[in-house]
Design a protein around this motif. Structure first.
Motif, PDB file in Angstrom:
ATOM      1  N   LEU A 104       0.734  -1.259   0.118  1.00 49.90           N
ATOM      2  CA  LEU A 104       0.090   0.007   0.008  1.00 49.90           C
ATOM      3  C   LEU A 104       0.821   1.254  -0.034  1.00 49.90           C
ATOM      4  N   VAL A 105       1.885   1.320   0.646  1.00 50.75           N
ATOM      5  CA  VAL A 105       2.672   2.241   0.723  1.00 50.75           C
ATOM      6  C   VAL A 105       3.427   2.481  -0.741  1.00 50.75           C
ATOM      7  N   GLY A 106       3.846   1.296  -1.330  1.00 52.04           N
ATOM      8  CA  GLY A 106       4.283   1.747  -2.811  1.00 52.04           C
ATOM      9  C   GLY A 106       3.043   2.303  -3.576  1.00 52.04           C
ATOM     10  N   GLY A 107       2.050   1.848  -3.210  1.00 51.37           N
ATOM     11  CA  GLY A 107       0.781   2.432  -4.365  1.00 51.37           C
ATOM     12  C   GLY A 107       0.560   3.906  -4.038  1.00 51.37           C
ATOM     13  N   VAL A 108       0.782   4.271  -2.773  1.00 51.50           N
ATOM     14  CA  VAL A 108       0.690   5.692  -2.386  1.00 51.50           C
ATOM     15  C   VAL A 108       1.682   6.347  -3.088  1.00 51.50           C
ATOM     16  N   VAL A 109       2.792   5.908  -3.203  1.00 53.45           N
ATOM     17  CA  VAL A 109       4.020   6.568  -3.967  1.00 53.45           C
ATOM     18  C   VAL A 109       3.542   6.638  -5.436  1.00 53.45           C
ATOM     19  N   GLN A 110       3.269   5.556  -5.886  1.00 56.38           N
ATOM     20  CA  GLN A 110       2.816   5.653  -7.355  1.00 56.38           C
ATOM     21  C   GLN A 110       1.626   6.405  -7.665  1.00 56.38           C
ATOM     22  N   LEU A 111       0.863   6.527  -6.683  1.00 57.21           N
ATOM     23  CA  LEU A 111      -0.501   7.386  -7.072  1.00 57.21           C
ATOM     24  C   LEU A 111       0.196   9.053  -6.903  1.00 57.21           C
ATOM     25  N   VAL A 112       1.181   9.444  -6.173  1.00 54.97           N
ATOM     26  CA  VAL A 112       1.704  10.711  -6.024  1.00 54.97           C
ATOM     27  C   VAL A 112       2.512  10.989  -7.319  1.00 54.97           C
ATOM     28  N   LYS A 113       2.941  10.144  -7.815  1.00 59.59           N
ATOM     29  CA  LYS A 113       3.880  10.309  -9.319  1.00 59.59           C
ATOM     30  C   LYS A 113       2.926  10.441 -10.357  1.00 59.59           C
TER      31      LYS A 113
END
Length: 53
Positions: A13-22
């Motif tokens: 999920l943290v990786g998903g947050v990073v990708q969503l921000v990008k």
């Protein structure tokens, strides 16, 4: 065992947050996934074995 699964889920999920921000996603979706990551982390700590033998 469940604590490890929850920590793995939190990492995804943290990786998903990073990708969503990008990707420039909305603040709501970033916040929602971030809250889910925090809940998974808290759950992982809640189910962490407390040294019981």
């Amino acid at each position: 065992m469940i604590s490890l699964i929850l920590f793995a889920l939190a990492g995804i999920l943290v990786g998903g947050v990073v990708q969503l921000v990008k990707a420039g996603a909305t603040k709501f979706s970033i916040g929602l996934v971030g809250v889910l990551a925090a809940l998974a982390t808290a759950g992982g700590f809640a189910w962490w074995p407390m040294g019981e033998a």
